[in-house]
Motif scaffolding. Structure first.
Motif, mmCIF file in Angstrom:
data_model
loop_
_atom_site.group_PDB
_atom_site.id
_atom_site.type_symbol
_atom_site.label_atom_id
_atom_site.label_comp_id
_atom_site.label_asym_id
_atom_site.label_seq_id
_atom_site.Cartn_x
_atom_site.Cartn_y
_atom_site.Cartn_z
ATOM 1 N N GLY A 66 -21.937 28.098 79.040
ATOM 2 C CA GLY A 66 -22.436 28.589 77.767
ATOM 3 C C GLY A 66 -23.639 27.789 77.322
ATOM 4 O O GLY A 66 -23.787 26.616 77.670
ATOM 5 N N VAL A 67 -24.505 28.415 76.564
ATOM 6 C CA VAL A 67 -25.711 27.743 76.087
ATOM 7 C C VAL A 67 -25.889 28.006 74.597
ATOM 8 O O VAL A 67 -25.413 29.005 74.060
ATOM 9 C CB VAL A 67 -26.974 28.208 76.847
ATOM 10 N N ALA A 68 -26.567 27.092 73.948
ATOM 11 C CA ALA A 68 -26.942 27.255 72.542
ATOM 12 C C ALA A 68 -28.403 26.868 72.434
ATOM 13 O O ALA A 68 -28.768 25.724 72.696
ATOM 14 C CB ALA A 68 -26.087 26.370 71.641
ATOM 15 N N LEU A 69 -29.226 27.809 72.098
ATOM 16 C CA LEU A 69 -30.659 27.546 72.059
ATOM 17 C C LEU A 69 -31.272 28.378 70.947
ATOM 18 O O LEU A 69 -31.147 29.601 70.936
ATOM 19 C CB LEU A 69 -31.292 27.923 73.404
ATOM 20 N N ALA A 70 -31.897 27.705 70.008
ATOM 21 C CA ALA A 70 -32.575 28.408 68.922
ATOM 22 C C ALA A 70 -34.003 28.713 69.343
ATOM 23 O O ALA A 70 -34.704 27.858 69.891
ATOM 24 C CB ALA A 70 -32.570 27.551 67.659
ATOM 25 N N ALA A 71 -34.426 29.934 69.098
ATOM 26 C CA ALA A 71 -35.781 30.330 69.473
ATOM 27 C C ALA A 71 -36.816 29.535 68.678
ATOM 28 O O ALA A 71 -36.620 29.220 67.504
ATOM 29 C CB ALA A 71 -35.970 31.823 69.235
ATOM 30 N N VAL A 72 -37.911 29.187 69.332
ATOM 31 C CA VAL A 72 -39.026 28.478 68.699
ATOM 32 C C VAL A 72 -40.120 29.495 68.399
ATOM 33 O O VAL A 72 -40.511 30.277 69.272
ATOM 34 C CB VAL A 72 -39.562 27.373 69.635
ATOM 35 N N GLY A 112 -30.784 39.214 75.593
ATOM 36 C CA GLY A 112 -30.361 38.463 74.417
ATOM 37 C C GLY A 112 -28.998 38.900 73.911
ATOM 38 O O GLY A 112 -28.152 38.069 73.562
ATOM 39 N N ARG A 113 -28.770 40.202 73.880
ATOM 40 C CA ARG A 113 -27.468 40.703 73.425
ATOM 41 C C ARG A 113 -26.357 40.263 74.373
ATOM 42 O O ARG A 113 -25.274 39.858 73.933
ATOM 43 C CB ARG A 113 -27.502 42.233 73.323
ATOM 44 N N ARG A 114 -26.627 40.329 75.664
ATOM 45 C CA ARG A 114 -25.599 39.952 76.639
ATOM 46 C C ARG A 114 -25.299 38.457 76.575
ATOM 47 O O ARG A 114 -24.142 38.038 76.654
ATOM 48 C CB ARG A 114 -26.043 40.348 78.043
ATOM 49 N N ALA A 115 -26.330 37.639 76.426
ATOM 50 C CA ALA A 115 -26.117 36.193 76.334
ATOM 51 C C ALA A 115 -25.284 35.840 75.111
ATOM 52 O O ALA A 115 -24.371 35.009 75.182
ATOM 53 C CB ALA A 115 -27.465 35.472 76.293
ATOM 54 N N ALA A 116 -25.591 36.465 73.979
ATOM 55 C CA ALA A 116 -24.843 36.178 72.751
ATOM 56 C C ALA A 116 -23.380 36.582 72.878
ATOM 57 O O ALA A 116 -22.483 35.910 72.354
ATOM 58 C CB ALA A 116 -25.495 36.897 71.573
ATOM 59 N N ALA A 117 -23.124 37.666 73.601
ATOM 60 C CA ALA A 117 -21.755 38.171 73.727
ATOM 61 C C ALA A 117 -20.937 37.406 74.757
ATOM 62 O O ALA A 117 -19.732 37.189 74.562
ATOM 63 C CB ALA A 117 -21.787 39.657 74.091
ATOM 64 N N GLU A 118 -21.562 36.978 75.866
ATOM 65 C CA GLU A 118 -20.806 36.436 76.993
ATOM 66 C C GLU A 118 -21.043 34.954 77.270
ATOM 67 O O GLU A 118 -20.184 34.294 77.856
ATOM 68 C CB GLU A 118 -21.147 37.222 78.267
ATOM 69 N N TYR A 119 -22.205 34.426 76.889
ATOM 70 C CA TYR A 119 -22.578 33.092 77.358
ATOM 71 C C TYR A 119 -22.954 32.140 76.228
ATOM 72 O O TYR A 119 -23.714 31.196 76.437
ATOM 73 C CB TYR A 119 -23.734 33.210 78.359
ATOM 74 N N ALA A 120 -22.412 32.363 75.050
ATOM 75 C CA ALA A 120 -22.680 31.460 73.931
ATOM 76 C C ALA A 120 -21.872 30.175 74.106
ATOM 77 O O ALA A 120 -20.714 30.203 74.540
ATOM 78 C CB ALA A 120 -22.330 32.129 72.608
ATOM 79 N N LEU A 121 -22.471 29.051 73.759
ATOM 80 C CA LEU A 121 -21.811 27.756 73.916
ATOM 81 C C LEU A 121 -20.479 27.670 73.169
ATOM 82 O O LEU A 121 -19.489 27.184 73.733
ATOM 83 C CB LEU A 121 -22.758 26.637 73.469
ATOM 84 N N PRO A 122 -20.383 28.111 71.913
ATOM 85 C CA PRO A 122 -19.082 28.029 71.230
ATOM 86 C C PRO A 122 -17.972 28.768 71.971
ATOM 87 O O PRO A 122 -16.820 28.323 71.974
ATOM 88 C CB PRO A 122 -19.362 28.664 69.863
ATOM 89 N N THR A 123 -18.311 29.879 72.612
ATOM 90 C CA THR A 123 -17.308 30.635 73.377
ATOM 91 C C THR A 123 -16.793 29.809 74.546
ATOM 92 O O THR A 123 -15.578 29.754 74.801
ATOM 93 C CB THR A 123 -17.918 31.951 73.892
ATOM 94 N N MET A 124 -17.699 29.150 75.279
ATOM 95 C CA MET A 124 -17.280 28.313 76.401
ATOM 96 C C MET A 124 -16.380 27.175 75.928
ATOM 97 O O MET A 124 -15.328 26.900 76.530
ATOM 98 C CB MET A 124 -18.500 27.734 77.119
ATOM 99 N N VAL A 125 -16.765 26.509 74.851
ATOM 100 C CA VAL A 125 -15.980 25.380 74.345
ATOM 101 C C VAL A 125 -14.598 25.851 73.897
ATOM 102 O O VAL A 125 -13.580 25.195 74.174
ATOM 103 C CB VAL A 125 -16.730 24.673 73.203
ATOM 104 N N GLU A 126 -14.532 26.990 73.228
ATOM 105 C CA GLU A 126 -13.237 27.534 72.798
ATOM 106 C C GLU A 126 -12.339 27.827 73.995
ATOM 107 O O GLU A 126 -11.121 27.589 73.946
ATOM 108 C CB GLU A 126 -13.455 28.816 71.987
ATOM 109 N N ARG A 127 -12.916 28.334 75.071
ATOM 110 C CA ARG A 127 -12.119 28.644 76.260
ATOM 111 C C ARG A 127 -11.554 27.379 76.892
ATOM 112 O O ARG A 127 -10.401 27.358 77.331
ATOM 113 C CB ARG A 127 -12.982 29.419 77.263
ATOM 114 N N TYR A 128 -12.357 26.310 76.941
ATOM 115 C CA TYR A 128 -11.837 25.057 77.482
ATOM 116 C C TYR A 128 -10.787 24.446 76.559
ATOM 117 O O TYR A 128 -9.764 23.920 77.020
ATOM 118 C CB TYR A 128 -12.976 24.065 77.739
ATOM 119 N N ALA A 129 -11.007 24.509 75.254
ATOM 120 C CA ALA A 129 -10.023 23.971 74.312
ATOM 121 C C ALA A 129 -8.688 24.696 74.462
ATOM 122 O O ALA A 129 -7.612 24.068 74.434
ATOM 123 C CB ALA A 129 -10.544 24.095 72.882
ATOM 124 N N ALA A 130 -8.741 26.010 74.641
ATOM 125 C CA ALA A 130 -7.511 26.784 74.837
ATOM 126 C C ALA A 130 -6.825 26.394 76.143
ATOM 127 O O ALA A 130 -5.588 26.326 76.217
ATOM 128 C CB ALA A 130 -7.834 28.277 74.828
#
Length: 362
Positions: free
Chosen positions: A166-172, A339-357
């Protein structure tokens, strides 16, 4: 509470190291206690990323390929910090970490990130199979890698969890890179991000640039990364007559900044898992051309979120780049889909939540 140890054999700015830093720092901020166990003789990049985050750090030394001293030190370290879950990354730490966690009587998770270093020797495959057998979970960062692991290690696919990076990146809004490179209005920039190793396919990208150079005289190519091919790539650019339009940026930490400068992003790898740079380009909605290897076709929705080309094929790569440079509407549509696909499938919070679970199940 949850006390997690993250074990890794390297600490350079690679995908596995970045993923470890993201998970550890996010979970630390959420209230879990985290320890990173890193090589004492490494580059120090991961240490610099973790300083000030609250994540504790211990350093190990691997004095020989099979080290009883390291194994005993790991057991003592895990016990001393009262770790509840140990999470090992890649082959070496998977083997040592599984043994140490078992001796220290705690849960163990393995994540494999894409390298199939283990697969070339039967002894390594057996060692990793034993490590998996004594661990609660084996995680693969892609479906493709999960299939390889199942086949290579003779284990059921149901023993493997797939958790994409997962990635978290704000557009510049405005990048400084174009000024840095001296680009003028009307100049076009294609960008690749990745260390300068043969597997990343930058030589094929440079040859594709040579094909495109005459048709697109305003086109420039920049590559962010470092590695053994730097001199060879510079020499090849001069041979192709594009040396003044070819830019090696070195190792960059301002990924959002350099992506903002790019008219399109290219991932020319000949072999790959699920590259973070690709996900970051998707997240900030860059038009993408990428090799159809590893998990890339799945990430790009089989071409609906970026153009896919055969690997190691400069003419095909050049044709796909030319298509996006000349068809702005299609490029914009693909970028929005990415962009839509990344937000739905590859967002950093989603990855972290999956590992926490997953940790909660250990």
């Amino acid at each position: 509470g949850l006390r997690i140890a993250h074990l890794i054999e390297s600490d350079g700015p690679g995908g596995a190291e970045r993923m470890l830093a993201n998970v550890a720092t996010r979970l630390q901020a959420a209230g879990a206690w985290n320890l990173a166990i890193l090589p004492a003789d490494g580059e120090g990049w991961l240490t610099r990323e973790l300083v000030g985050t609250g994540v504790a750090i211990e350093y190990f030394r691997l004095d020989r390929p099979v080290s009883g001293k390291l194994a005993r030190w790991l057991v003592a370290t895990l016990r001393r910090h009262q770790i509840t879950v140990a999470h090992s990354h890649e082959f070496t730490m998977a083997v040592y970490g599984s043994w140490a966690a078992r001796r220290a009587r705690m849960g163990h998770v393995i994540t494999m990130h894409g390298s199939r270093y283990y697969a070339h020797r039967l002894r390594r495959r057996l060692a990793l199979r034993l490590a998996v057998a004594s661990s609660a979970w084996l995680v693969a960062v892609s479906q493709t890698l999960a299939s390889h692991l199942s086949r290579d290690l003779w284990i059921r696919h149901s023993r493997i969890r797939t958790i994409p990076n997962g990635v978290a990146l704000a557009a510049v809004e405005r990048s400084s890179l174009r000024d840095e490179l001296g680009l003028r209005p009307g100049h076009r920039l294609m960008l690749a991000v990745g260390n300068l190793y043969p597997v990343k396919g930058h030589g094929y990208l440079l040859d594709a640039f040579g094909i495109l150079a005459r048709r697109f005289p305003q086109l420039h190519l920049a590559i962010a990364g470092r590695g053994e091919l730097e001199s060879a790539l510079r020499a090849r650019a001069e041979e192709l007559g594009v040396g003044c339009r070819f830019h090696l940026l070195g190792l960059r930490s301002d990924i959002a900044n350099i992506l903002a400068a790019a008219d399109l992003f290219v991932q020319p790898s000949v072999s790959e898992g699920l590259p973070l740079a690709l996900l970051e380009a998707m997240m900030v909605r860059r038009p993408i051309v990428a090799s159809a290897v590893g998990e890339i076709p799945i990430a790009l929705a089989d071409g609906a979120a970026g153009l896919l080309v055969k690997p190691a094929d400069p003419p095909a790569l050049a044709a796909a780049v030319a298509r996006l440079l000349t068809n702005v509407h299609e490029a914009e549509q693909l970028a929005e889909a990415a962009g839509r696909r990344a937000a739905a499938e590859y967002a950093l919070p989603t990855m972290v939540e999956r590992y926490a679970a997953l940790y909660a199940l250990v």
